[in-house]
Design a protein around this motif. Structure first.
Motif, PDB file in Angstrom:
ATOM      1  N   VAL B 159       0.859  -1.196  -0.129  1.00  0.00           N
ATOM      2  CA  VAL B 159       0.092  -0.006  -0.064  1.00  0.00           C
ATOM      3  C   VAL B 159       0.880   1.083   0.181  1.00  0.00           C
ATOM      4  CG1 VAL B 159      -1.808   1.182   1.297  1.00  0.00           C
ATOM      5  CG2 VAL B 159      -1.804  -1.120   1.048  1.00  0.00           C
ATOM      6  N   THR B 164      -2.946   3.626  -4.921  1.00  0.00           N
ATOM      7  CA  THR B 164      -4.018   3.638  -5.555  1.00  0.00           C
ATOM      8  C   THR B 164      -4.653   1.911  -5.414  1.00  0.00           C
ATOM      9  OG1 THR B 164      -3.020   3.040  -7.692  1.00  0.00           O
ATOM     10  CG2 THR B 164      -3.641   5.336  -7.218  1.00  0.00           C
ATOM     11  N   GLU B 166      -5.749   0.747  -3.052  1.00  0.00           N
ATOM     12  CA  GLU B 166      -7.046   0.678  -2.468  1.00  0.00           C
ATOM     13  C   GLU B 166      -8.272   0.993  -3.041  1.00  0.00           C
ATOM     14  OE1 GLU B 166      -6.916   1.699   2.203  1.00  0.00           O
ATOM     15  OE2 GLU B 166      -5.480   2.566   1.303  1.00  0.00           O
ATOM     16  N   PHE B 167      -8.005   1.810  -4.232  1.00  0.00           N
ATOM     17  CA  PHE B 167      -9.186   2.154  -5.229  1.00  0.00           C
ATOM     18  C   PHE B 167      -9.495   1.125  -6.517  1.00  0.00           C
ATOM     19  CE2 PHE B 167      -7.529   5.780  -3.069  1.00  0.00           C
ATOM     20  CZ  PHE B 167      -8.448   6.479  -2.511  1.00  0.00           C
ATOM     21  N   LEU B 169     -10.657  -2.314  -8.401  1.00  0.00           N
ATOM     22  CA  LEU B 169     -11.761  -3.019  -8.455  1.00  0.00           C
ATOM     23  C   LEU B 169     -11.300  -4.239  -7.443  1.00  0.00           C
ATOM     24  CD1 LEU B 169     -14.496  -3.647  -9.841  1.00  0.00           C
ATOM     25  CD2 LEU B 169     -13.182  -5.212 -11.627  1.00  0.00           C
ATOM     26  N   SER B 171     -10.773  -3.951  -4.471  1.00  0.00           N
ATOM     27  CA  SER B 171     -10.472  -3.019  -3.287  1.00  0.00           C
ATOM     28  C   SER B 171     -11.588  -2.298  -2.732  1.00  0.00           C
ATOM     29  CB  SER B 171      -9.243  -2.534  -3.736  1.00  0.00           C
ATOM     30  OG  SER B 171      -7.945  -3.162  -3.731  1.00  0.00           O
ATOM     31  N   ARG B 172     -12.167  -1.573  -3.897  1.00  0.00           N
ATOM     32  CA  ARG B 172     -12.854  -0.453  -3.329  1.00  0.00           C
ATOM     33  C   ARG B 172     -14.380  -0.797  -3.063  1.00  0.00           C
ATOM     34  NH1 ARG B 172     -12.810   0.503  -9.255  1.00  0.00           N
ATOM     35  NH2 ARG B 172     -14.542  -0.177  -9.941  1.00  0.00           N
ATOM     36  N   ARG B 174     -14.506  -3.073  -0.357  1.00  0.00           N
ATOM     37  CA  ARG B 174     -14.477  -3.291   0.777  1.00  0.00           C
ATOM     38  C   ARG B 174     -13.556  -2.549   1.614  1.00  0.00           C
ATOM     39  NH1 ARG B 174     -12.365  -8.808  -1.184  1.00  0.00           N
ATOM     40  NH2 ARG B 174     -13.404  -8.417  -3.038  1.00  0.00           N
ATOM     41  N   ASP B 175     -13.289  -2.697   2.955  1.00  0.00           N
ATOM     42  CA  ASP B 175     -12.524  -1.962   3.601  1.00  0.00           C
ATOM     43  C   ASP B 175     -10.962  -2.720   3.545  1.00  0.00           C
ATOM     44  OD1 ASP B 175     -10.871  -0.545   5.442  1.00  0.00           O
ATOM     45  OD2 ASP B 175     -12.328  -0.966   7.199  1.00  0.00           O
ATOM     46  N   TRP B 176     -10.181  -2.751   2.491  1.00  0.00           N
ATOM     47  CA  TRP B 176      -9.077  -3.423   2.035  1.00  0.00           C
ATOM     48  C   TRP B 176      -8.052  -3.450   3.051  1.00  0.00           C
ATOM     49  CZ3 TRP B 176      -4.116  -4.018   1.099  1.00  0.00           C
ATOM     50  CH2 TRP B 176      -3.692  -5.286   0.299  1.00  0.00           C
ATOM     51  N   TRP B 177      -7.718  -2.330   3.679  1.00  0.00           N
ATOM     52  CA  TRP B 177      -6.747  -2.200   4.519  1.00  0.00           C
ATOM     53  C   TRP B 177      -7.014  -2.731   5.966  1.00  0.00           C
ATOM     54  CZ3 TRP B 177      -1.739  -1.179   4.847  1.00  0.00           C
ATOM     55  CH2 TRP B 177      -1.282  -0.691   6.032  1.00  0.00           C
TER      56      TRP B 177
END
Lengths: 370, 536
Positions: B159, B164, B166-167, B169, B171-172, B174-177
């Motif tokens: 990360v 990017t 986290e943005f 498909l 990732s965005r 869900r709360d990926w982190w």
């Protein structure tokens, strides 16, 4: 005769006054003309006169390829997020002269922006969403993202005047028309106090609970709402009450955020059949939204219907619209901007980047200038 | 989006490196003693050893040789570290030996190391696949061992380097982190933790003496079976020189010299130039040091290659292959029995008579006669004390055929661009339906590759509309080799698109009794791979 002459003179004088008043009104509201502004892979900004379909100006940017492109409200200065998303740069649109620069990194903390870029309504402060990583000697440590606020008066070596934490995955940020609220669009839409960053309210997207619909997958990359102050974006949701094989199992819709009233809404208008990257609302008919990718589509968002869809010559990412709502401009991706008639969706013109370079994902904004 | 190809180029250099071809034996001989010193000198300015001599980060991870080499490559690409080719080779060797993977730990991911074409992953955890398997294979983490803290550092690296992420498909939505640093980290540490019994017992395993002659058998899709010998010499610093003397079923002969390094006591990595083309070998050595098996493939066109098994001829009777494996009832066939010390009576079971036999450096060449009424089915093949269960199959008529791989990707290339094409090689595999007479059940019997006539077509209506079959490439009707189109926009195509396409590949096979059988595979022709690595 004398009387008649006098009368005529008075009438002419009167007419003159009326004309002068009318002119004044135009100058203060609508006389500023629409220009189209976009960036390219060659690290330049291009300003077009869309009515004439001509290129007006070409500016080489410090820092290369821009993503976010934000003009000031008087159309004199343009701020961009570029330098591999590591810096903000501002240039005068008339001269190309650099007037603002801020690095998003500070010491061992590397800052990177994305599409979070907004100018306060009084043009004095530039806001950016910054993703931060501390670079230790042998490891990277991901930090809380921030909104960093810069005073544009600080010029070429600007440092943030304020910073405040913001939720991860915040993409774009936009001011309410009265400047009192900052909408942070991400997993949800958080409504922040632009002075302190305090969260005043939140409009749920991921945390929402729409009957029979999954949380929307929203593509929120482009800022192209300046003609209406209604920000829109395509959303894709799944029906939770239908099997995946049902034709209606996946729905395409439009999210609207009215920056004047604070109203937000999501409307599904078709079973998902096409990819859509971005959208814009028609200032002349606020029931109409135009969307773009490999097709141009006209959507009636009040009736929730697709009105018309046409194939484009190639894929376009960005879309914007004339003040009178008569023409839409599709751009981004490659090196040409195509003009379409909103009534018929037929192609009526085009403009191209003289250096043949790609606009890629750069924003395509309307600039109002005298 | 355009990216530079320098990354790819650096992997090409690496290809020779990992096999030891460019590092001198003298540098390697000292590897064991100088490993720590090399790390101190090349890495210590940042990874400064602590009081116990541990190098931060480096000492807390175990990886495959490829994984270690990818790390050093990243140090060069991201952090401007300069490491000589020799130091890089020595560091990778030392770390693979002292902080490697046990054979059982790398075993589930051989497909990734061997670059098996069309390999499909089947990690049981779908969330893990979405989290960690959408940019690269899950073999990439699967071929590493770390504790939770180290997995978390790796996620921070991702990360931190690609904000990017986290943005994107998957990732965005869900709360990926949060998911990555809690659930995913826990799962990774549980599945692939730093400490393991397997490693504790394998650690320190020395490379056995591999010098001598090996009998080799293999199969190259598109060309056929081959057999022969491999003569291994050297051994200092686990570096070997190899001479191949092989011949194909079609009579063609292949002689070549190669070099290899053995990592972690079992990971054989070699390079060999075959018919002017540089190839890599990725093989594993069995724990007893008797058998090597794996795949060799083009350093550039890794989709073209062959599987290989080699057995050391040290006097212990061993049979590794009968070629061809499928014997048609009522016919006479010449069969190569490949192995070590193959002496004594040869048996294929009832109905198969051995009428001639000749000793070869790689085993035994026999002529067999299969009775017209010989029972269909798998046969144990034995020579003296050596045997191979299901070493051969007797058949009368082929019941069905499949195309392998069932799904494949080819890539456009050349055409003045910087990257070569990537081909797709198909094979028609025959089957018997087995005792139950039903196709696709557990008792089906594989007959191996059959001669086929090949063609390709549009996969669906959309492909037809865009004329994919016309633009995306062509298939050799005899060999099943698909050659994709040239790179770059094609002005003749709708939207001036690249020569990409969605195709089906069709094989027509004779069932052995004049009846045609056919089968299909799905081929996607796509754009170039701009960023590459040992473990995709």
């Amino acid at each position: 005769m004398a009387f008649q002459f006098k009368t005529l003179a008075r009438r002419m004088a009167l007419a003159g006054t009326v004309a002068a008043v009318a002119l004044g009104a135009l100058a203060s509201t609508a006389s500023a003309k629409d220009y189209l502004l976009t960036g390219s892979h060659s690290g330049k900004l291009f300003l077009f006169d869309p009515a004439k379909r001509t290129l007006v100006r070409e500016i080489s940017l410090p820092g290369g390829t821009p993503l976010g492109v934000q003009p000031s409200s008087d159309g004199k200065i343009v701020y961009v997020m570029n330098d591999k998303l590591g810096a903000l740069n501002g240039v005068e649109l008339d001269t190309g002269k650099p007037v603002f620069h801020a690095s998003l990194s500070d010491g061992d903390v590397r800052g990177k922006g994305f599409v979070g870029l907004a100018l306060s309504r009084d043009d004095k402060e530039l806001y950016a969403v910054v993703y931060r990583t501390r670079l230790h000697k042998t490891e990277y440590e991901v930090l809380q993202p921030e909104i960093q606020v810069f005073s544009v008066a600080d010029g070429l070596n600007a440092k943030p005047v304020r910073t405040f934490p913001v939720a991860r995955q915040t993409a774009q940020i936009h001011f309410s028309t009265d400047g009192s609220k900052l909408y942070a669009i991400g997993a949800n839409v958080d409504i922040l106090d632009p002075k302190t960053g305090a969260k005043q309210d939140s409009f749920p997207l991921r945390d929402g609970n729409r009957p029979n619909l999954s949380a929307p997958d929203m593509l929120a990359i482009w800022s192209q709402h300046s003609q209406t102050n209604v920000w829109t974006a395509p959303i894709f949701s799944a029906r939770t009450d239908l099997p995946q094989t049902d034709p209606a199992a996946f729905q395409t819709g439009i999210m609207q955020l009215d920056l004047a009233s604070g109203q937000m809404r999501m409307d599904e208008f078709e079973n998902t059949s096409h990819v859509i990257f971005s959208s814009t609302l028609n200032p002349a008919n606020r029931d109409e939204v135009y969307t773009v990718y490999t097709q141009l589509s006209k959507v009636n968002i009040r009736d929730k219907t697709l009105v018309k869809r046409v194939e484009l010559d190639h894929t376009y990412y960005a879309i914007n619209i004339s003040a009178d709502g008569k023409e839409v401009y599709v751009g981004g991706t490659m090196d040409d901007i195509a003009v379409y008639d909103t009534a018929t969706l037929s192609k009526i013109g085009s403009m191209s980047l003289p250096d043949g370079s790609d606009m890629a994902a750069s924003w395509m904004q309307i600039v109002k200038r005298d | 989006m355009k990216r530079t190809v320098s990354v790819t180029a650096s992997w090409m250099v690496g290809a020779a490196l990992l096999a030891g071809a460019s590092a001198s034996a003298s540098a390697a001989g000292a590897a064991e003693t100088s490993g720590v010193k090399m790390i101190e000198e090349n890495c210590g300015s940042c990874h400064t050893p602590d009081s116990s001599g541990k190098f931060p980060r480096i000492s807390d991870i175990r990886k495959s040789p490829e994984g270690w080499d990818m790390s050093v490559s990243r140090m060069q690409r991201w952090h401007g570290v300069t490491v000589s080719a020799e130091a890089r080779a020595a560091i990778v060797k030392y770390l693979s030996d002292t902080q490697g993977l046990a054979p059982s730990e790398s075993e589930p991911f051989r497909y990734a190391l061997e670059q098996q074409p069309g390999a499909m992953e089947n990690l049981p955890d779908p969330e893990m696949v979405q989290m960690c398997g959408r940019c690269h294979s899950t073999a990439r983490p699967g071929l590493q061992r770390r504790d939770a803290a180290e997995w978390k550092r790796l996620i921070n690296t991702h990360v931190g380097q690609w904000p990017t992420l986290e943005f994107q498909l998957l990732s965005r939505d869900r709360d990926w982190w949060t998911i990555a640093t809690t659930t995913t980290t826990d799962t990774l540490a549980k599945m692939w933790g730093f400490k393991s019994k397997a490693w504790d017992s394998w650690k320190g395993h020395k490379t056995p003496d591999l010098k001598g002659t090996w009998a080799v058998a293999g199969h190259q899709p598109g060309k056929g079976d081959y057999s022969g010998t491999m003569t291994v010499s050297g051994g200092a610093g686990d570096r070997f020189d190899v001479r191949y003397d092989l011949s194909y079923a079609d009579g063609s002969v292949l002689k070549a010299d190669g070099a290899s390094v053995v990592y972690t006591g079992y990971e054989w990595r070699g390079t060999v130039t075959l018919n002017g083309v540089e190839n890599r070998e990725v093989m594993t050595l069995s724990a007893d040091g008797k058998t090597l098996s794996g795949r060799w493939f083009g350093s550039v066109n890794d989709e073209l290659g062959a599987d290989v098994t080699a057995v050391k001829t040290d006097g212990k009777p061993t049979l590794i292959a009968a070629q061809p494996m499928a014997l048609k009832a009522g016919e006479r066939a010449m069969v190569s029995l490949v192995g070590d010390s193959l002496k004594g009576a040869v048996s294929f079971g009832p109905g198969v008579t051995v009428i001639d036999s000749e000793s070869k450096p790689w085993g035994l060449s026999v002529v067999v006669e299969v009775a017209a009424r010989a029972a269909e089915g798998p046969r144990e093949v034995s020579v003296g004390g050596a045997s191979l269960s299901k070493g051969a199959v007797v058949y009368d008529a082929v019941d069905r055929v499949t195309v392998e791989p069932p799904m494949m990707i080819a890539r456009v290339g050349d055409g003045g661009g910087p990257l070569p094409r990537h081909y797709a090689q198909f094979e028609a595999i025959g089957y018997l339906n087995g005792k139950d007479g039903k196709p696709g059940t557990a008792d089906d019997i594989r007959l191996g590759a059959l001669p086929a006539s090949w063609s390709h077509d549009n996969f669906d209506e959309a492909a037809k509309e865009l004329e994919d079959a016309k633009f995306a490439g062509s298939i050799d009707s005899k060999t099943g080799l698909f050659t994709p189109g040239e790179a770059g926009p094609n002005p003749l195509r709708a939207y001036k698109t690249n020569n990409v396409g969605n195709l089906k590949v069709v094989a027509q096979v004779d069932n052995g009794q004049g009846k045609p059988l056919s089968a299909e595979s799905h081929l996607i022709v796509t754009v170039q791979r701009w960023v590459d690595g040992w473990i995709r």
